[in-house]
Design an enzyme around this catalytic site. Structure first.
Site, PDB file in Angstrom:
ATOM      1  CG  ASN A 144      51.009  34.861  31.791  1.00  0.00           C
ATOM      2  OD1 ASN A 144      51.416  33.899  32.433  1.00  0.00           O
ATOM      3  ND2 ASN A 144      50.832  34.834  30.470  1.00  0.00           N
ATOM      4  CD  GLU A 145      44.652  38.043  35.559  1.00  0.00           C
ATOM      5  OE1 GLU A 145      45.103  39.194  35.422  1.00  0.00           O
ATOM      6  OE2 GLU A 145      43.514  37.733  35.169  1.00  0.00           O
ATOM      7  N   PRO A 146      48.812  39.714  37.554  1.00  0.00           N
ATOM      8  CG  PRO A 146      48.120  41.825  38.250  1.00  0.00           C
ATOM      9  CD  PRO A 146      47.645  40.612  37.496  1.00  0.00           C
ATOM     10  CB  SER A 148      52.457  35.981  35.906  1.00  0.00           C
ATOM     11  OG  SER A 148      51.092  35.700  36.002  1.00  0.00           O
ATOM     12  CB  THR A 163      40.701  39.146  34.683  1.00  0.00           C
ATOM     13  OG1 THR A 163      41.960  39.807  34.679  1.00  0.00           O
ATOM     14  CG2 THR A 163      40.542  38.292  33.450  1.00  0.00           C
TER      15      THR A 163
END
Ligand code: F6R
Length: 225
Positions: A144-146, A148, A163
């Protein structure tokens, strides 16, 4: 907070085993949410040691992995499928049918339905008893990246540049790192009854401080914890 990575891993392993044994006594399954990456490696070694030396069976364990690159073949040395089998599943007695890892081989046309099914499987298993998390430099938990949402569920995501850069060595070059992944959502993670976020080394200090000290924000998904 623990003195070092070994102590922390042993502490978490003990909590997991206590839960497995308690559930065994009641004839119940113990549902674990598992992470990959470098952080949980010592934890998995400790679980294997306990299984072998202390003769604790993991037959009542059901597992759900957080994420998997997409697309990726199960047989790839970089898949989380390979990682989990090499670092844990091959060495303990969790029945293969109890193991769930998002499928990096699933056809794109079935992806949405597949992700919904992953959520349903977690629900039918009774929900996650213990969720293990690492944290990425981007502040991600799972993938869950920025950006999300707190309400996100299992889905296909686009991986953050940081990532992919962090994975570049493992994949022998940034160009070989998949751009996408399937990940449990923030909401999926937050539904777990207990969560252990493990983070070791100075490299993680800045993002851990941000995760603990900032108000919940999609800029740093770990703040939702
Ligand atoms: C892996 C996962 C990721 C990692 C995170 C930290 O399944 O969900 O969120 O936990 O990227 O990775 P390491 O432990 O390699 O620093």
């Amino acid at each position: 907070m623990c003195k070092n990575a070994t102590d922390a891993s042993k502490f978490v392993a003990t909590q997991i085993v206590l839960q497995i044994v308690e559930k065994q006594k009641k004839g119940q399954t113990c549902v674990l949410g598992l992470a990959t990456g470098s952080t949980p490696l010592t934890l998995y070694k400790e679980l294997i040691r306990i299984h072998k030396e202390e003769k604790i069976s993991f037959k009542n364990v059901v597992t759900f992995n957080l994420d998997e690159y997409y697309p990726i073949s199960k047989s790839s040395p970089h898949s989380y499928y390979t990682y989990m089998h090499n670092n844990l599943f091959k060495h303990v007695d969790i029945p293969e049918a109890n193991i769930h890892i998002p499928d990096g081989e699933i056809d794109k046309s079935h992806l949405q339905e597949y992700c919904r099914q992953y959520e349903s499987l977690i629900e039918s298993a009774g929900g996650i008893d213990i969720q293990i998390l690492g944290i990425g430099r981007s502040g991600h938990i799972g993938f869950n990246e920025p950006g999300s949402s707190q309400h996100s569920l299992t889905r296909l995501v686009y991986l953050d540049k940081k990532t992919r850069e962090d994975a570049a060595d493992t994949f022998s070059g940034l160009e070989n790192v998949p751009q996408f992944a399937i990940t449990m959502g923030i909401d999926t993670i937050l539904q777990a009854r207990r969560i252990f976020l493990m983070a070791f080394s100075e490299g993680k200090a800045k993002i851990v401080a941000e995760a603990c000290e900032s108000n919940p924000t999609t800029e740093c998904p770990a703040t939702f914890l």
